[in-house]
Design an enzyme around this catalytic site. Structure first.
Site, PDB file in Angstrom:
ATOM      1  CG  ASP A 102     -31.568  -9.432  -6.676  1.00 15.25           C
ATOM      2  OD1 ASP A 102     -31.320 -10.609  -6.371  1.00 15.25           O
ATOM      3  OD2 ASP A 102     -32.219  -9.124  -7.696  1.00 15.25           O
ATOM      4  CG  ASP A 124     -29.491 -14.270  -8.270  1.00 14.34           C
ATOM      5  OD1 ASP A 124     -30.410 -15.099  -8.415  1.00 14.34           O
ATOM      6  OD2 ASP A 124     -29.696 -13.062  -8.043  1.00 14.34           O
TER       7      ASP A 124
END
Length: 167
Positions: free
Chosen positions: A127, A145
């Site tokens: 991330d 995402d």
């Protein structure tokens, strides 16, 4: 009467939707590769007063759900991703002419595969997008995402439009 831009069309090909999913997957993996090459775990670069580029590892699911588990979650979430991908491809083959629905599913497909690739290669999802305000941070996330979220929003919109057309 003119056909709605989002109205279902009979027929159509699954290939443009699989192409979009592949594009999402490539962008996701490219951005993650750049982050892995340029940042160490925990490094951050402030971009604005509310946004930073960071390097974070998520061994869990959304919002780091089960991130502290002993490692079995890697395989559980990988399995969920593979099953979801197979289901989505089946749905895309059945409904390629439903443009908004197919766009939503193919966005989710590309994102899901992107995160599965991370779990298989690294044991965690990379991330790097970090939004924050007044000392509070939204959990870091990535392009996969973002595509999954966009797809989910489009699925809701597609259903609302479908119900509206049915009246």
């Amino acid at each position: 009467m003119a056909r709605s831009h989002f109205a279902p069309r009979a027929g159509g090909s699954v290939w443009p939707w699989l192409g979009w999913a592949l594009f999402v997957l490539i962008i996701d993996q490219l951005t993650k590769t750049l982050i892995l090459g340029a940042y160490h775990l925990g490094d951050a670069t402030p971009i604005t007063s509310f946004f930073s580029i960071v390097r974070a590892h998520n061994t869990g699911a959304a919002f780091s759900f089960l991130a502290q588990a002993s490692g079995w979650q890697r395989w559980l979430f990988t399995g969920f991703g593979v099953v979801a991908a197979l289901f989505i491809v089946w749905q895309l083959r059945a409904h390629p002419g439903q443009r908004l629905f197919a766009f939503a599913l193919s966005s989710i497909l590309g994102g899901a595969i992107g995160n599965v690739v991370d779990r298989l290669l690294h044991g965690y999802v990379v991330d790097f997008l970090d939004f924050h305000w007044a000392g509070s941070h939204f959990p870091a996330f990535n392009m996969a995402d973002s595509a999954i979220t966009l797809g989910a929003i489009c699925l809701v919109l597609d259903e609302l439009l479908r119900v509206r057309r049915a009246r």
